[in-house]
Design a protein around this motif. Structure first.
Motif, PDB file in Angstrom:
ATOM      1  N   ALA A   1       0.816  -1.229   0.110  1.00 12.58           N
ATOM      2  CA  ALA A   1       0.338  -0.132   0.018  1.00 12.58           C
ATOM      3  C   ALA A   1       0.817   1.304  -0.099  1.00 12.58           C
ATOM      4  O   ALA A   1       0.665   2.096  -0.477  1.00 12.58           O
ATOM      5  N   LEU A   2       1.725   1.230   0.717  1.00  6.39           N
ATOM      6  CA  LEU A   2       2.718   2.570   0.939  1.00  6.39           C
ATOM      7  C   LEU A   2       3.451   2.565  -0.468  1.00  6.39           C
ATOM      8  O   LEU A   2       3.609   3.905  -0.896  1.00  6.39           O
TER       9      LEU A   2
ATOM     10  N   GLY B   1      -0.889   4.193  10.731  1.00 12.38           N
ATOM     11  CA  GLY B   1      -0.103   4.701   9.493  1.00 12.38           C
ATOM     12  C   GLY B   1      -0.608   3.906   8.228  1.00 12.38           C
ATOM     13  O   GLY B   1      -1.015   4.923   7.338  1.00 12.38           O
ATOM     14  N   ALA B   2      -0.867   2.794   8.246  1.00 12.97           N
ATOM     15  CA  ALA B   2      -1.308   1.972   7.001  1.00 12.97           C
ATOM     16  C   ALA B   2      -2.850   2.505   6.868  1.00 12.97           C
ATOM     17  O   ALA B   2      -3.453   2.608   5.550  1.00 12.97           O
ATOM     18  N   MET B   3      -3.517   2.761   8.005  1.00 11.03           N
ATOM     19  CA  MET B   3      -5.203   3.468   7.688  1.00 11.03           C
ATOM     20  C   MET B   3      -4.782   4.667   6.926  1.00 11.03           C
ATOM     21  O   MET B   3      -5.782   5.036   6.058  1.00 11.03           O
TER      22      MET B   3
ATOM     23  N   ILE C   1      -0.840  12.005  14.062  1.00  8.19           N
ATOM     24  CA  ILE C   1       0.088  11.791  13.114  1.00  8.19           C
ATOM     25  C   ILE C   1       0.626  10.439  13.560  1.00  8.19           C
ATOM     26  O   ILE C   1       1.560  10.325  14.377  1.00  8.19           O
ATOM     27  N   PRO C   2       0.509   9.386  12.717  1.00  5.93           N
ATOM     28  CA  PRO C   2       1.213   8.057  13.030  1.00  5.93           C
ATOM     29  C   PRO C   2       2.668   8.091  12.910  1.00  5.93           C
ATOM     30  O   PRO C   2       3.107   8.750  12.069  1.00  5.93           O
ATOM     31  N   ARG C   3       3.222   7.544  13.862  1.00  2.04           N
ATOM     32  CA  ARG C   3       4.572   7.562  14.068  1.00  2.04           C
ATOM     33  C   ARG C   3       5.604   6.898  12.434  1.00  2.04           C
ATOM     34  O   ARG C   3       6.348   7.445  12.210  1.00  2.04           O
TER      35      ARG C   3
ATOM     36  N   LEU D   1      -8.704   2.798  16.422  1.00  2.18           N
ATOM     37  CA  LEU D   1      -7.531   3.668  15.832  1.00  2.18           C
ATOM     38  C   LEU D   1      -8.284   4.523  14.555  1.00  2.18           C
ATOM     39  O   LEU D   1      -7.521   5.657  14.514  1.00  2.18           O
ATOM     40  N   ALA D   2      -8.875   3.962  13.888  1.00  2.70           N
ATOM     41  CA  ALA D   2      -9.442   4.707  12.668  1.00  2.70           C
ATOM     42  C   ALA D   2     -10.296   6.064  13.059  1.00  2.70           C
ATOM     43  O   ALA D   2     -10.318   7.157  12.531  1.00  2.70           O
ATOM     44  N   ASN D   3     -11.217   5.647  14.375  1.00  2.00           N
ATOM     45  CA  ASN D   3     -11.851   6.854  14.531  1.00  2.00           C
ATOM     46  C   ASN D   3     -11.203   7.923  15.285  1.00  2.00           C
ATOM     47  O   ASN D   3     -11.393   9.179  15.120  1.00  2.00           O
ATOM     48  N   PHE D   4     -10.094   7.475  15.904  1.00  2.00           N
ATOM     49  CA  PHE D   4      -9.266   8.393  16.755  1.00  2.00           C
ATOM     50  C   PHE D   4      -8.452   9.270  15.607  1.00  2.00           C
ATOM     51  O   PHE D   4      -8.339  10.464  15.617  1.00  2.00           O
ATOM     52  N   LEU D   5      -8.041   8.706  14.360  1.00  2.00           N
ATOM     53  CA  LEU D   5      -7.487   9.278  13.458  1.00  2.00           C
ATOM     54  C   LEU D   5      -8.389  10.449  12.880  1.00  2.00           C
ATOM     55  O   LEU D   5      -7.944  11.396  12.426  1.00  2.00           O
TER      56      LEU D   5
END
Ligand code: GLN
Length: 306
Positions: free
Chosen positions: A71-72, A117-119, A108-110, A169-173
């Motif tokens: 994905a990246l 980060g992948a999300m 901001i994911p590490r 995690l997704a909701n938090f982002l």
């Protein structure tokens, strides 16, 4: 140089056999717990296209977090370094699904190789692609030179049903505005890419991209620049194993990525890509046999990047 790769792989297979019962299969995704835990496979493919393999190397398994690298790579090929405005490039030192860092680092994911980060990467892919699920699969099939690679809908559904932490995690982002699309759509794409099934052979073939300056071996298509390839390898080196990234560098000394399906892929730039599969995991979610097999490989060949 033509190495005695096949005999080295055979020796590794018997060396790791005593670890066959060490560790346990991921069971927080119930569908993954159904796997026969006693599998072991390893496939090494050189930059010249030579293949060496032992054990269950041709059998498909759930690639899980290894998909984060695909994905990246796709996102970087589409929008370049801009992705790093929304996700960092530092090792997390935390588990792959940790929530705490996100709070004090304001969403901001590490790095792009942990779940959060992948999300964010998936969110960008939804923005950039007309049919993200279809196009990502085509991208992986191109890299692996295998049109049969697909999603496992049962695994994706199982993870959706039990993915409470990933949903958090997704909701938090989203609360930090670092998810732009619908949270459900982002999770659906994330769970699907994790459910991709491939063999060690497919993974070793696909990861030759990172050993080959970002050019697909089979078609000579250039996907990433040399500089982007360097960056992705650096991220795998420092972040590919979460809170065990130091250990993997220390014992194996190659850029690589693991997944809770028991797969690990590693790259020796300009030389080879190698994939291992052993479903039993250690406490940090990395394959016990795979970690040991790769340590033995770079030790026996004297060929880590260090
Ligand atoms: N799908 C898994 C999850 O999100 C991937 C984790 C992994 O392979 N480390 O929990």
């Amino acid at each position: 140089m033509s190495y005695h790769y096949q005999s080295v792989l055979e020796a590794i297979r018997s060396d790791v056999a005593p670890l066959r019962r060490a560790g346990s299969v991921a069971n927080y995704i119930p569908e993954l717990a159904k796997i026969n835990p006693n599998k072991f496979g390893m496939h090494l493919r050189t930059i010249n296209g030579q293949d060496y393999a032992v054990g269950n190397s041709g059998e498909n398994f759930s690639i899980q977090s290894i998909s984060k690298v695909f994905a990246l790579a796709m996102v970087v090929s589409l929008i370049g370094e801009k992705i790093f405005e929304r996700v960092g490039v530092e090792p997390s030192g935390s588990s792959f699904n940790s929530l705490v860092q996100l709070e004090y680092e304001k969403g901001i994911p590490r790095n792009p190789l942990i779940n959060a980060g992948a999300m964010v990467v998936c969110d960008v892919l939804i923005e950039q692609l007309r049919k993200p699920k279809k196009e990502i699969l085509e991208f992986v099939r191109l890299l692996a030179n295998n049109k049969k690679i697909g999603y496992n809908e049962r695994v994706a559904a199982s993870e959706k049903t039990f993915g409470f932490r990933n949903a958090a995690l997704a909701n938090f982002l989203k609360s930090f505005n670092n998810i732009h699309n619908d949270v459900g759509d982002v999770l659906d794409l994330y769970f699907h890419i994790c459910s991709i099934e491939m063999s060690c052979k497919d993974l070793a073939t696909a990861f030759l991209l990172f050993a080959n300056h970002g050019t697909v071996m089979t078609t000579s298509e250039s996907i990433l620049t040399k500089s982007q390839t360097k960056r992705l390898n650096a991220l795998m080196q420092t972040c590919g194993f979460y809170d065990e990234a130091g250990e993997f560098s220390f014992t194996v000394g190659l850029p690589g990525k693991s997944g809770v399906g028991g797969g690990i892929v590693a790259v020796l730039p300009h030389r080879y890509a190698v994939a291992t599969w052993g479903p039993r995991l250690n406490a940090r979610g990395n394959s016990v046999m795979g970690m040991r097999a790769l340590e033995l490989l770079t030790t026996k060949l004297g060929s880590s990047i260090f």
